[in-house]
Design a protein around this motif. Structure first.
Motif, PDB file in Angstrom:
ATOM      1  N   PHE A  12     -60.869 103.823  92.601  1.00 20.79           N
ATOM      2  CA  PHE A  12     -60.454 103.961  91.006  1.00 20.79           C
ATOM      3  C   PHE A  12     -61.211 103.299  90.152  1.00 20.79           C
ATOM      4  O   PHE A  12     -61.977 102.275  90.329  1.00 20.79           O
ATOM      5  CB  PHE A  12     -58.957 103.607  91.005  1.00 20.79           C
ATOM      6  CG  PHE A  12     -58.174 104.643  91.703  1.00 20.79           C
ATOM      7  CD1 PHE A  12     -58.119 105.891  91.306  1.00 20.79           C
ATOM      8  CD2 PHE A  12     -57.377 104.062  92.738  1.00 20.79           C
ATOM      9  CE1 PHE A  12     -57.111 106.896  92.018  1.00 20.79           C
ATOM     10  CE2 PHE A  12     -56.460 105.072  93.333  1.00 20.79           C
ATOM     11  CZ  PHE A  12     -56.277 106.292  92.989  1.00 20.79           C
ATOM     12  N   ASP A  14     -60.908 102.754  86.092  1.00 25.93           N
ATOM     13  CA  ASP A  14     -59.954 102.912  84.886  1.00 25.93           C
ATOM     14  C   ASP A  14     -60.469 103.649  83.630  1.00 25.93           C
ATOM     15  O   ASP A  14     -59.914 104.120  82.420  1.00 25.93           O
ATOM     16  CB  ASP A  14     -59.055 101.821  84.318  1.00 25.93           C
ATOM     17  CG  ASP A  14     -58.076 101.215  85.366  1.00 25.93           C
ATOM     18  OD1 ASP A  14     -57.653 101.965  86.020  1.00 25.93           O
ATOM     19  OD2 ASP A  14     -57.919  99.761  85.476  1.00 25.93           O
ATOM     20  N   LEU A  18     -59.460 111.309  85.673  1.00 25.33           N
ATOM     21  CA  LEU A  18     -59.409 111.779  87.111  1.00 25.33           C
ATOM     22  C   LEU A  18     -59.436 113.298  87.091  1.00 25.33           C
ATOM     23  O   LEU A  18     -58.666 113.970  86.369  1.00 25.33           O
ATOM     24  CB  LEU A  18     -58.058 111.377  87.583  1.00 25.33           C
ATOM     25  CG  LEU A  18     -57.880 111.758  88.872  1.00 25.33           C
ATOM     26  CD1 LEU A  18     -58.836 111.155  90.123  1.00 25.33           C
ATOM     27  CD2 LEU A  18     -56.301 111.437  89.381  1.00 25.33           C
ATOM     28  N   ASP A  27     -53.165 110.520  82.510  1.00 25.79           N
ATOM     29  CA  ASP A  27     -52.413 109.589  82.727  1.00 25.79           C
ATOM     30  C   ASP A  27     -52.698 108.914  84.237  1.00 25.79           C
ATOM     31  O   ASP A  27     -51.589 108.249  84.797  1.00 25.79           O
ATOM     32  CB  ASP A  27     -50.775 109.704  82.564  1.00 25.79           C
ATOM     33  CG  ASP A  27     -50.530 110.282  81.164  1.00 25.79           C
ATOM     34  OD1 ASP A  27     -51.248 109.874  80.276  1.00 25.79           O
ATOM     35  OD2 ASP A  27     -49.876 111.344  81.255  1.00 25.79           O
ATOM     36  N   ALA A  28     -54.079 108.921  84.607  1.00 18.20           N
ATOM     37  CA  ALA A  28     -54.226 108.277  86.133  1.00 18.20           C
ATOM     38  C   ALA A  28     -55.512 107.861  85.996  1.00 18.20           C
ATOM     39  O   ALA A  28     -56.488 108.581  85.226  1.00 18.20           O
ATOM     40  CB  ALA A  28     -54.090 109.421  86.926  1.00 18.20           C
ATOM     41  N   THR A 100     -52.897 109.047  98.797  1.00 22.44           N
ATOM     42  CA  THR A 100     -53.082 108.332  97.791  1.00 22.44           C
ATOM     43  C   THR A 100     -51.688 107.661  97.366  1.00 22.44           C
ATOM     44  O   THR A 100     -50.764 108.300  97.601  1.00 22.44           O
ATOM     45  CB  THR A 100     -53.693 108.720  96.317  1.00 22.44           C
ATOM     46  OG1 THR A 100     -53.949 107.862  95.214  1.00 22.44           O
ATOM     47  CG2 THR A 100     -52.891 110.050  96.070  1.00 22.44           C
ATOM     48  N   ARG A 102     -50.989 106.783  94.054  1.00 20.12           N
ATOM     49  CA  ARG A 102     -50.899 107.387  92.911  1.00 20.12           C
ATOM     50  C   ARG A 102     -52.091 108.149  92.400  1.00 20.12           C
ATOM     51  O   ARG A 102     -53.026 107.707  92.762  1.00 20.12           O
ATOM     52  CB  ARG A 102     -50.627 106.204  91.908  1.00 20.12           C
ATOM     53  CG  ARG A 102     -51.657 105.275  91.794  1.00 20.12           C
ATOM     54  CD  ARG A 102     -51.656 104.194  91.046  1.00 20.12           C
ATOM     55  NE  ARG A 102     -52.972 103.139  91.340  1.00 20.12           N
ATOM     56  CZ  ARG A 102     -53.808 102.696  90.519  1.00 20.12           C
ATOM     57  NH1 ARG A 102     -53.467 102.791  89.091  1.00 20.12           N
ATOM     58  NH2 ARG A 102     -54.719 101.899  90.678  1.00 20.12           N
ATOM     59  N   PRO A 103     -51.967 109.092  91.539  1.00 15.38           N
ATOM     60  CA  PRO A 103     -50.873 109.650  91.014  1.00 15.38           C
ATOM     61  C   PRO A 103     -50.199 110.384  92.184  1.00 15.38           C
ATOM     62  O   PRO A 103     -50.820 110.666  93.185  1.00 15.38           O
ATOM     63  CB  PRO A 103     -51.238 110.503  89.824  1.00 15.38           C
ATOM     64  CG  PRO A 103     -52.650 110.720  90.157  1.00 15.38           C
ATOM     65  CD  PRO A 103     -53.435 109.794  91.027  1.00 15.38           C
TER      66      PRO A 103
END
Ligand code: MG
Length: 160
Positions: A12, A14, A18, A27-28, A100, A102-103
């Protein structure tokens, strides 16, 4: 009929959006990569290339080549489908598992199936996508990244 399997994993990041199966998931955290980091597209591309014994995505698109930086991975999938067509082959169906914490992948499954069906040249009914957690274990459990496993069938383009 021939069967292929593909696997991909990404860490990941940030700072990136995504993208999974060509769909932007809001929002991921995004995925670190030379391309757009679309791990579903990468695993599916490897599965169909594997079914045709045509190598893998790394051979088609070396990540040392600046031309592939930030590249739309759906385009790479389209090119792999075109490569199969040169061999007289077409995709039958694909089955994708996203591992995974999340999400949650479930809410995005209809969009991802529809998006993947286009480059694959199949109907959404021939594209299965499921998400599952890793039950908190290991690097996936710690939320460091995600992994994708894809299986594809490939058959003669002139078959029914
Ligand atoms: Mg990848």
């Amino acid at each position: 009929m021939r069967v292929g399997v593909g696997y991909d994993s990404h860490r990941f990041d940030d700072t990136r959006p995504l993208i999974l199966g060509g769909v932007h998931i809001p929002d991921a955290p995004g995925l670190a990569a030379h391309s757009d980091g679309d791990a579903i597209a990468h695993a599916v591309t490897d599965a169909i290339l594997g079914a045709a014994a045509l190598g893998d995505i790394g051979q088609l698109y070396p990540d040392t080549d600046p031309a592939h930086e930030g590249r739309d991975s759906i385009e790479m999938l389209e090119a792999a489908v075109a490569r199969l067509a040169e061999e007289g082959l077409r995709v039958g169906n694909v089955d994708v598992t996203v591992i995974t914490e999340r999400p949650k992948v479930g809410p995005h499954v209809p969009d991802i199936r529809a998006r993947l069906a286009e480059p694959l040249g199949v109907s959404a009914a021939s594209v299965s996508v499921n998400g599952k957690s890793n039950e908190g274990m290991g690097w996936i459990g710690r939320g460091e990244g995600l992994a994708v496993i894809a299986v594809a069938t490939v058959g003669p383009a002139d078959g029914d």
